[in-house]
Design an enzyme around this catalytic site. Structure first.
Site, PDB file in Angstrom:
ATOM      1  CG  HIS A  73      -2.160  -0.857   0.944  1.00 29.19           C
ATOM      2  ND1 HIS A  73      -3.396  -0.611   1.471  1.00 29.19           N
ATOM      3  CD2 HIS A  73      -2.306  -1.983   0.195  1.00 29.19           C
ATOM      4  CE1 HIS A  73      -4.261  -1.540   1.071  1.00 29.19           C
ATOM      5  NE2 HIS A  73      -3.612  -2.380   0.306  1.00 29.19           N
ATOM      6  CG  HIS A 107      -4.545 -11.503  -2.263  1.00 24.52           C
ATOM      7  ND1 HIS A 107      -5.622 -11.032  -2.971  1.00 24.52           N
ATOM      8  CD2 HIS A 107      -4.043 -10.417  -1.597  1.00 24.52           C
ATOM      9  CE1 HIS A 107      -5.767  -9.733  -2.752  1.00 24.52           C
ATOM     10  NE2 HIS A 107      -4.814  -9.334  -1.925  1.00 24.52           N
TER      11      HIS A 107
HETATM   12  C1  HEM Z   1      -5.057  -8.142   2.006  1.00 24.49           C
HETATM   13  C2  HEM Z   1      -7.558  -6.406  -1.727  1.00 24.49           C
HETATM   14  C3  HEM Z   1      -3.630  -6.659  -4.535  1.00 24.49           C
HETATM   15  C4  HEM Z   1      -1.101  -8.248  -0.742  1.00 24.49           C
HETATM   16  C5  HEM Z   1      -6.056  -7.626   1.243  1.00 24.49           C
HETATM   17  C6  HEM Z   1      -7.361  -7.326   1.724  1.00 24.49           C
HETATM   18  C7  HEM Z   1      -8.070  -6.862   0.684  1.00 24.49           C
HETATM   19  C8  HEM Z   1      -7.212  -6.824  -0.464  1.00 24.49           C
HETATM   20  C9  HEM Z   1      -9.510  -6.416   0.699  1.00 24.49           C
HETATM   21  C10 HEM Z   1      -7.839  -7.532   3.143  1.00 24.49           C
HETATM   22  C11 HEM Z   1      -7.350  -6.498   4.090  1.00 24.49           C
HETATM   23  C12 HEM Z   1      -7.780  -6.855   5.478  1.00 24.49           C
HETATM   24  O1  HEM Z   1      -8.989  -6.882   5.725  1.00 24.49           O
HETATM   25  O2  HEM Z   1      -6.910  -7.103   6.328  1.00 24.49           O
HETATM   26  C13 HEM Z   1      -6.709  -6.356  -2.820  1.00 24.49           C
HETATM   27  C14 HEM Z   1      -7.103  -5.926  -4.130  1.00 24.49           C
HETATM   28  C15 HEM Z   1      -6.014  -5.973  -4.928  1.00 24.49           C
HETATM   29  C16 HEM Z   1      -4.923  -6.468  -4.108  1.00 24.49           C
HETATM   30  C17 HEM Z   1      -8.492  -5.488  -4.535  1.00 24.49           C
HETATM   31  C18 HEM Z   1      -5.954  -5.584  -6.384  1.00 24.49           C
HETATM   32  C19 HEM Z   1      -5.925  -6.399  -7.354  1.00 24.49           C
HETATM   33  C20 HEM Z   1      -2.583  -7.035  -3.723  1.00 24.49           C
HETATM   34  C21 HEM Z   1      -1.206  -7.053  -4.110  1.00 24.49           C
HETATM   35  C22 HEM Z   1      -0.499  -7.491  -3.042  1.00 24.49           C
HETATM   36  C23 HEM Z   1      -1.434  -7.747  -1.981  1.00 24.49           C
HETATM   37  C24 HEM Z   1      -0.673  -6.614  -5.472  1.00 24.49           C
HETATM   38  C25 HEM Z   1       0.987  -7.695  -2.875  1.00 24.49           C
HETATM   39  C26 HEM Z   1       1.804  -7.951  -3.846  1.00 24.49           C
HETATM   40  C27 HEM Z   1      -1.989  -8.454   0.302  1.00 24.49           C
HETATM   41  C28 HEM Z   1      -1.641  -9.113   1.535  1.00 24.49           C
HETATM   42  C29 HEM Z   1      -2.790  -9.089   2.333  1.00 24.49           C
HETATM   43  C30 HEM Z   1      -3.799  -8.413   1.554  1.00 24.49           C
HETATM   44  C31 HEM Z   1      -0.306  -9.739   1.898  1.00 24.49           C
HETATM   45  C32 HEM Z   1      -2.950  -9.691   3.723  1.00 24.49           C
HETATM   46  C33 HEM Z   1      -2.836  -8.695   4.819  1.00 24.49           C
HETATM   47  C34 HEM Z   1      -2.824  -9.351   6.168  1.00 24.49           C
HETATM   48  O3  HEM Z   1      -2.556 -10.550   6.262  1.00 24.49           O
HETATM   49  O4  HEM Z   1      -3.056  -8.654   7.162  1.00 24.49           O
HETATM   50  N1  HEM Z   1      -5.973  -7.293  -0.097  1.00 24.49           N
HETATM   51  N2  HEM Z   1      -5.391  -6.674  -2.849  1.00 24.49           N
HETATM   52  N3  HEM Z   1      -2.683  -7.445  -2.421  1.00 24.49           N
HETATM   53  N4  HEM Z   1      -3.292  -8.049   0.325  1.00 24.49           N
HETATM   54 FE1  HEM Z   1      -4.356  -7.428  -1.275  1.00 24.49          FE
END
Ligand code: HEM
Length: 722
Positions: A96, A264
């Site tokens: 982010h 993810h």
């Molecule tokens: C978590 C959306 C792309 C890495 C999340 C969460 C959402 C989300 C809604 C949950 C946040 C929470 O409630 O804790 C998206 C969307 C993306 C995207 C719409 C666009 C296509 C990415 C990318 C990465 C990424 C490009 C890294 C390269 C992560 C990680 C988590 C996460 C590691 C887990 C956070 C945790 O474990 O606390 N994402 N994401 N995301 N996202 Fe994405």
């Protein structure tokens, strides 16, 4: 007097301690120069001679990495780690932080530690990332000035991946922190968080109509709405939005698929409890919350109850390992549309075996359904993303490599050339998005090159404008562009209208042989010729001053140049050469201000450059607008003297240009654009114009002009400090 002051505020009423800007409140149309003076020396608590690049070189890199790695599994009661591992949270912090970057103007991105400040620190999409920074604080505290927040934030996600089993592509330190909000970055005009997407699209069904330079679909989001376009699930529609938004941060379809799937593969989404239970964002907290936002009153120290996005669940069976589990899950099941416990739209598998489900982040005896966001479903239903996923599934090593490279690009895209990377883990491989430039020579005879330039047939104006055009593409926002590399002689730059291709070709035909004969790079000769032109104009004005020159620029080749990625550097307007490609919604003077900010200029530097360039005859296409002198070609203060002279009057011609007439005779003396007259009309710019119009300041004008010119010519010389 003993009189009670009950009800009367003891603060002096004139003091302005809120964010309100007194000048712009009443006169919102006045050009606001604040963006040129943000993050100045007065905001920076470091010693004046502090240089982060020097400081970070002394960092004990191995110790820092070991500490960050140990932090991953050192769960704290006040914000417990899911499955005892903070990796997912730290990766989301890095992503982010970096993901606000947009290619169009190079602004945003993680290169400055801007996520510590508003508005980014309080964007709804950045919920709970304040916790991640507080978890990192002991490490920041320990290593101090030698480790910037910006570096630590991006390092944390990278080490998280390493600790979860990914072989990363490397890491470069060297991001210098800012000390207050960035005010130059336009994040959209909506007044409401997550306002409907229509506000920023001409046509929501055509994602390419997203307002420039924005890259996110909603105010306060990094990219797309995880629940679907405007919160309505439809993975095909979401795919189209993802494609556009990721392209706007310089990612192609394969990189986008790798990043989303690899992102993810670890961690989870947090959506237990009701939406209104999350608590206010950091910037809105009361003093006793100490800036820790989204207080999660329902959480009670259990990872299981945390609320962040409202979506709930992990994507894979083993969310603290970097593996192929995301693909197994997404492609091994059918998915149906459901609501999370907090009411958010998400997808869950139709028929999943109990043993394929991830366990609860706190209690390993309980299993929960995994989930997919609409963006994850897009990876499956969109044929192009699907095809890349199949490629990844067939070759896990390939996936790991593509992901590691895309992660590296994501986290380093706004750092400029490799000369800016510091530390033992900087990759040796050169990547085309780094706009590589080969090392240049500085051992040649500069005076001999100068003599050949002087003996050539080129006019001073031709030399000055070519040097200016080659340097003006520089933008401090992502440290791309500039004179180094001499990419002005390559496609696409050589054909840009603003570069006057015919004249440019003529000038290069003279300068290129000089470079070949002397061993200087073409990039050096272009700049040196500009300097020669200015020295001649100074002499013509009756002074004798040298324009300093630093040799050593290199010449990039076509194969080192991703022509397509350079299109965003094309100047659409250049107030310094009194030109714009077409009529725009914003005024020429606003575009000039934006360019000056990207070049890193202050208000007086912008002023001295414009006034000097006008009388040098450096306007685009030989236009005479703003050439307020009758001795063009001499570097005089005439622009300022005549602009501030009450013997003149100013008259609009109805086509965006103006006449400057002799007040008495009514005779037209000069014509001008608003990018000229603003230096007399804007009270701050007028104050600077007066400085240079003063009888005592001709020599200061020359000194300031030379210094500012040199600053622009050397803006991209990262090799000098490396
Ligand atoms: C978590 C959306 C792309 C890495 C999340 C969460 C959402 C989300 C809604 C949950 C946040 C929470 O409630 O804790 C998206 C969307 C993306 C995207 C719409 C666009 C296509 C990415 C990318 C990465 C990424 C490009 C890294 C390269 C992560 C990680 C988590 C996460 C590691 C887990 C956070 C945790 O474990 O606390 N994402 N994401 N995301 N996202 Fe994405």
């Amino acid at each position: 007097s003993g009189e009670k002051t009950h009800g009367v505020c003891p603060v002096v009423h004139g003091a302005n301690t809120s964010m309100e800007k007194p000048a712009t409140r009443w006169w919102p149309d006045a050009l606001n120069l604040d963006i040129l003076h943000q993050n100045g020396a007065r905001t920076n608590p470091m010693d004046p001679d502090f240089n982060y690049h020097d400081a970070v070189k002394a960092l004990d890199f191995d110790a820092v990495k070991a500490d960050v790695k140990a932090l991953m599994t050192d769960s704290q009661d006040w914000w417990p780690a899911d499955w005892g591992h903070y990796g997912g949270l730290m990766i989301r912090l890095s992503w982010h932080s970096a993901g606000s970057y947009r290619l169009a103007d190079g602004r945003g991105g993680g290169g400055s530690g801007n996520i510590r400040f508003a508005p980014l620190n309080s964007w709804p999409d950045n919920a709970s990332l304040d916790k991640a920074r507080r978890l990192l604080w002991p490490i920041k505290k320990k290593y101090g000035n030698a480790l910037s927040w910006a570096d630590l934030i991006l390092l944390s996600g990278t080490i998280a991946y390493e600790s979860m089993g990914l072989k990363t592509f490397g890491f470069g330190f060297g991001r210098e922190d800012i000390w207050g909000p960035e005010i130059d970055t336009y994040w959209g005009s909506e007044q409401e968080w997550l306002a409907r997407s229509e506000e920023r699209y001409d046509d929501l069904d055509d994602p390419s109509t997203l307002e420039n330079p924005l890259a996110a679909t909603h105010m306060g989001l990094i990219y797309v709405n995880p629940e679907g376009v405007n919160g309505v699930p439809d993975p095909m529609k979401t795919a189209a939005q993802i494609r556009e938004t990721f392209a706007r941060m310089a990612m192609n379809d394969e990189e986008t698929a790798a990043l989303t799937c690899g992102g993810h593969t670890v961690g989870k989404a947090h959506g237990r409890g009701a939406v209104d239970n999350i608590g206010v964002a950091p910037e809105a907290t009361k003093v006793d919350q100490q800036g820790l936002g989204w207080s999660n009153p329902g959480q009670h120290g259990e990872a299981t109850n945390a609320y962040t996005s409202g979506i709930e669940g992990a994507w894979t069976k083993d969310p603290i390992v970097f593996d192929m589990g995301y693909f197994d899950m997404l492609f091994g099941h059918e998915w149906e549309q459901v609501k999370s416990p907090a009411g958010a739209c998400q997808w869950e598998p139709v028929n999943i075996k109990e043993e394929d489900k991830p366990v609860d982040p706190t209690d390993p005896t309980i299993r929960h359904n995994p989930m997919m966001t609409d963006a994850d479903m897009a990876m499956k239903v969109d044929p192009i993303y699907n095809a890349y996923c199949q490629k990844f599934i067939a070759d896990p090593a390939y996936f790991e490599d593509i992901f590691a490279r895309a992660w590296f690009k994501l986290t380093h895209r706004d750092m400029g050339p490799r000369a800016n990377y510091i530390g033992p883990d900087t990759p040796n491989e050169e990547l085309v998005w780094q706009d590589p430039i080969p090392a240049g020579q500085s051992g040649y005879d500069v005076e001999a090159v100068k003599a050949k330039i002087v003996a050539s047939t080129l006019s001073a104006a031709d030399m000055i404008t070519t040097a200016w055009d080659s340097a003006r593409t520089y933008r401090g926002s992502d440290m791309r562009g500039g004179a180094n590399g001499a990419r002005i002689r390559l496609a696409p730059q050589k054909d840009w209208v603003g570069n006057e291709p015919a004249r440019l070709a003529k000038v290069l035909a003279v300068l290129e042989p000089i470079a070949a004969e002397t061993g200087a790079s073409i990039a050096d000769v272009i700049v040196l010729a500009g300097n020669v032109g200015i020295e001649q104009a100074i002499k013509a004005a009756g002074f004798n001053m040298d324009v300093p020159f630093r040799a050593g620029r290199g010449d990039a080749s076509e194969t080192m140049t991703d022509a397509e990625s350079f299109s965003v550097l094309e100047p659409l307007a250049d107030g310094f050469r009194n030109w714009q490609k077409q009529e725009y919604a914003v005024s020429p003077e606003e575009m000039m201000l934006d360019r000056a900010q990207l070049l890193g200029l202050t208000g007086w530097e912008m002023t001295v450059l414009v006034g000097g360039l006008r009388v040098l005859g450096a306007n685009f296409g030989g236009s005479m607008h703003g050439v307020l002198t009758d001795r063009m070609g001499q570097l005089t203060t005439d622009f300022f003297v005549n602009l501030t002279d009450m013997g003149n009057s100013w008259h609009p011609r109805g086509d965006g240009t103006y006449e400057i007439r002799d007040r008495k005779s009514g005779k037209t003396k000069w014509t001008a654009t608003s990018a000229d007259l603003v230096f007399g009309s804007n009270s701050i710019l007028r104050a600077y114009a007066e400085v240079y119009a003063q009888d005592d300041n001709h020599e200061k004008f020359l000194r300031d002009f030379i210094a500012t010119w040199t600053k622009v010519m050397n803006a991209d010389r990262f090799d000098l400090s490396a």
